[in-house]
Scaffold this active site. Structure first.
Site, PDB file in Angstrom:
ATOM      1  N   GLY A  15       0.655  -1.565  -0.145  1.00  0.00           N
ATOM      2  CA  GLY A  15       0.024   0.241  -0.296  1.00  0.00           C
ATOM      3  C   GLY A  15       0.889   1.558  -0.024  1.00  0.00           C
ATOM      4  N   SER A  35      -2.719   0.769  12.333  1.00  0.00           N
ATOM      5  CA  SER A  35      -1.402   0.100  13.322  1.00  0.00           C
ATOM      6  C   SER A  35      -0.413   1.260  13.458  1.00  0.00           C
ATOM      7  CB  SER A  35      -0.801  -0.925  12.947  1.00  0.00           C
ATOM      8  OG  SER A  35       0.784  -1.294  12.126  1.00  0.00           O
ATOM      9  N   SER A 128       0.308  -7.456 -10.096  1.00  0.00           N
ATOM     10  CA  SER A 128       1.782  -8.450  -9.730  1.00  0.00           C
ATOM     11  C   SER A 128       2.358  -7.463  -9.942  1.00  0.00           C
ATOM     12  CB  SER A 128       1.760  -9.254 -10.627  1.00  0.00           C
ATOM     13  OG  SER A 128       3.045  -9.837 -10.804  1.00  0.00           O
ATOM     14  N   GLY A 129       3.908  -7.711  -9.321  1.00  0.00           N
ATOM     15  CA  GLY A 129       5.096  -7.140  -8.790  1.00  0.00           C
ATOM     16  C   GLY A 129       5.774  -7.123  -7.728  1.00  0.00           C
ATOM     17  N   LYS A 182      -5.508 -12.696 -12.483  1.00  0.00           N
ATOM     18  CA  LYS A 182      -4.322 -12.655 -11.723  1.00  0.00           C
ATOM     19  C   LYS A 182      -4.027 -14.427 -11.315  1.00  0.00           C
ATOM     20  CE  LYS A 182      -0.997 -11.214  -8.898  1.00  0.00           C
ATOM     21  NZ  LYS A 182      -1.251 -11.239  -7.959  1.00  0.00           N
ATOM     22  N   HIS A 185      -1.970 -15.907 -13.486  1.00  0.00           N
ATOM     23  CA  HIS A 185      -1.069 -15.510 -13.022  1.00  0.00           C
ATOM     24  C   HIS A 185      -0.223 -15.846 -12.181  1.00  0.00           C
ATOM     25  CE1 HIS A 185       1.780 -12.704 -11.438  1.00  0.00           C
ATOM     26  NE2 HIS A 185       2.355 -12.278 -12.664  1.00  0.00           N
ATOM     27  N   ASN A 186      -0.754 -15.823 -11.115  1.00  0.00           N
ATOM     28  CA  ASN A 186       0.285 -16.522 -10.096  1.00  0.00           C
ATOM     29  C   ASN A 186       0.351 -18.133 -10.646  1.00  0.00           C
ATOM     30  OD1 ASN A 186      -0.359 -14.374  -9.177  1.00  0.00           O
ATOM     31  ND2 ASN A 186      -0.854 -15.024  -7.015  1.00  0.00           N
ATOM     32  N   GLU A 189       3.383 -18.470 -12.584  1.00  0.00           N
ATOM     33  CA  GLU A 189       4.632 -17.998 -11.747  1.00  0.00           C
ATOM     34  C   GLU A 189       4.842 -19.345 -10.632  1.00  0.00           C
ATOM     35  OE1 GLU A 189       3.463 -14.168  -9.253  1.00  0.00           O
ATOM     36  OE2 GLU A 189       4.480 -15.253  -7.582  1.00  0.00           O
TER      37      GLU A 189
HETATM   38  C1  3PG Z   1       1.821 -13.622  -3.782  1.00  0.00           C
HETATM   39  O1  3PG Z   1       1.203 -13.407  -4.767  1.00  0.00           O
HETATM   40  O2  3PG Z   1       2.246 -13.351  -2.848  1.00  0.00           O
HETATM   41  C2  3PG Z   1       2.760 -14.639  -4.771  1.00  0.00           C
HETATM   42  O3  3PG Z   1       3.088 -14.362  -6.052  1.00  0.00           O
HETATM   43  C3  3PG Z   1       2.635 -16.094  -4.300  1.00  0.00           C
HETATM   44  O4  3PG Z   1       2.202 -16.013  -3.542  1.00  0.00           O
HETATM   45  P1  3PG Z   1       3.023 -18.002  -2.836  1.00  0.00           P
HETATM   46  O5  3PG Z   1       3.786 -18.527  -3.304  1.00  0.00           O
HETATM   47  O6  3PG Z   1       2.808 -17.170  -1.425  1.00  0.00           O
HETATM   48  O7  3PG Z   1       1.761 -18.533  -2.778  1.00  0.00           O
END
Ligand code: 3PG
Length: 471
Positions: A15, A35, A128-129, A182, A185-186, A189
């Site tokens: 954020g 916080s 993402s990034g 997304k 995308h993950n 990944e």
């Molecule tokens: C995220 O979205 O924070 C990471 O790209 C994937 O998270 P993870 O590997 O903890 O599932």
């Protein structure tokens, strides 16, 4: 009182960095967090900038220009509903809430409908990034009603990573489409990370390579066709030395992988939609298996593998492994896009695949040189059912499969686990078969369950009394 362009709830590192990115791009921001520690760090980082922070919701809302645009950067799940519940009584028709976390697309769908019913806009935006991306330009995947997106489009497209083809932010589709993309995308990944880990294991075990030697190989790979953020990160990671032990940090890290859930969600959804994504599933399962450390240690004492004797030519094998890595990476993207194609129909997302490939070219974790060819393949044929059969990738499959077979064969012979490599090869081999042994499977089903089958030579549904033949 000077009103701010946008508010961000959740001043954690993501954020906070998004706030700094927005401010650098000319937008004024107000941040909210309860916080004290997050507020203290934020105030420090924001000093001298057009960013205000507060822990009071009322003040936060008063500082916002209308229609109010509020980006939530809070953990996915209940916290998102809680914050929306707190905001709702204070918002007016036409105000906009954007959820920038990793929410499940079905939650985003639901929230969109609930807020739509009371005249509020809601956008579920996959971002993402990581920390760096948030600060310098992430890839942004916004979904929801287009009118809502239009309100925040100038900000999102300005703060996104910029590549030769424009900003890495584009409207994805209605409802939970942004968070769906997304999630995929993950999933890709997960696949690529596991594939890289398997090449590392093969190099380490077959050639007894040290971390810095593997690092050199990845640096070379990253300079060529395999250029991608995950290869770059892996090379950097392998070069880091632990101050305490003087060992590579990677060698002192416990081999138990964590996961927050997006890869698993993609696998679950792929099963629901009936789409095969074996490379991703293998990556999820490899993480699960890694978590059973104690059991694996015990099993290693009683279950033995073959001796590690590798006599192949090192240079040639490493070149084959590079080619195999490239091909398996393509399978990870191919599966992700195949999943999105089915989802686009099932959920009426109307996804634009060439555009998705474009906005993944910069800012995000799966950015890769390969995405140029993926984008081209979908630009040439939007209806393309699977990347593997596009002319460019089909010739790659035909040319490089020998390298993938060599890598998998080597890993198998040496007893090195390669779940994702094997799954990628299995995917290619299954997908390219005109006939699979599912004829026998249908016969088995019909034999014990009278599930019926269809024939290749005539229309209709058939059943055979198999028991007579079993006598
Ligand atoms: C995220 O979205 O924070 C990471 O790209 C994937 O998270 P993870 O590997 O903890 O599932």
């Amino acid at each position: 009182m000077k009103k701010h362009d946008i508010g961000i709830i959740g001043m954690g590192v993501m954020g906070r960095n998004l706030a700094l990115n927005m401010e650098r791009n000319g937008f004024s921001v107000v941040g909210l967090d309860v916080s004290c520690e997050q507020l203290r760090v934020s105030e420090e980082k924001f000093s001298g900038k057009k960013i205000s922070v507060t822990n009071a919701l009322e003040e936060f809302l008063q500082l916002l220009d209308t229609p109010k645009k509020i980006l939530l950067m809070v953990p996915a799940g209940d916290p998102v509903d809680t914050v929306i519940g707190q905001l709702q009584p204070h918002l007016n028709e036409g105000d906009l809430i954007i959820d920038g976390g990793n929410s499940h697309f079905k939650d985003t769908d639901r929230r969109g409908m609930e807020l739509d019913a009371v005249g509020l806009h809601f956008i579920g935006a996959g971002i993402s990034g990581g920390e760096e991306g948030a600060l310098w330009g992430p890839s942004i995947m916004p979904g929801g009603r287009k009118e809502g997106y239009e309100l925040v489009k100038p900000i999102l497209t300005r703060i996104a990573a910029q590549v030769d083809d424009g900003p890495c932010c584009a409207y994805i589709g209605p409802g939970g489409a942004g968070h769906y993309v997304k999630m995929v995308h993950n999933a890709i990944e997960y696949g690529i990370m596991q594939l890289i880990c398997e090449t590392y294991d093969i190099l380490k075990i077959a050639f007894k390579m040290k971390a810095d030697e593997v690092q050199d190989i990845y640096c070379t790979w990253n300079d060529g066709e395999l250029n991608c953020f995950l290869m770059e990160v892996t090379a950097a990671v392998l070069g880091k030395v632990d101050d305490e032990t003087n060992q590579p940090v990677v060698d002192v890290i416990l081999d138990q992988a964590g996961q927050k859930g997006t890869g698993k969600w993609a696998s679950q959804n792929a099963f629901d939609l009936g789409v095969a994504i074996p490379t991703v599933n293998a990556a999820v399962e490899a993480r699960i298996l890694s978590a059973f450390k104690k059991e694996r240690v015990e099993a290693s004492r009683v279950l033995h593998g073959p001796p590690i004797q590798f006599k192949e030519k090192k240079e040639e094998f490493i070149e084959s492994l590079r080619c195999a890595m490239k091909l398996t990476m393509v399978t990870a993207y191919a599966q992700g896009f195949a999943l999105m194609r089915e989802a686009s129909t099932e959920y009426s997302f109307d996804l634009q695949f060439a555009e998705i490939a474009r906005i993944w070219k910069g800012g995000c974790i799966i950015r890769a040189r390969l995405l140029d060819s993926i984008r081209e393949a979908f630009k040439e044929d939007h209806e393309l059912v699977n990347l593997l059969i596009s002319p460019h990738f089909a010739s790659m499959v035909n040319e490089l499969q020998k390298d993938l077979r060599y890598a998998v064969r080597t890993a198998n012979e040496l007893g090195i686990p390669c779940l994702a490599f094997s799954a990628s090869l299995g995917y290619i081999d299954s997908y390219r078969q005109e006939r699979l042994p599912a004829n026998l499977l249908q016969a088995q089903r019909d034999c014990f369950g009278a599930h019926t089958y269809r024939r290749i030579d005539k229309e209709g549904v058939f059943h055979t009394e198999w028991q007579e033949r079993m006598k």
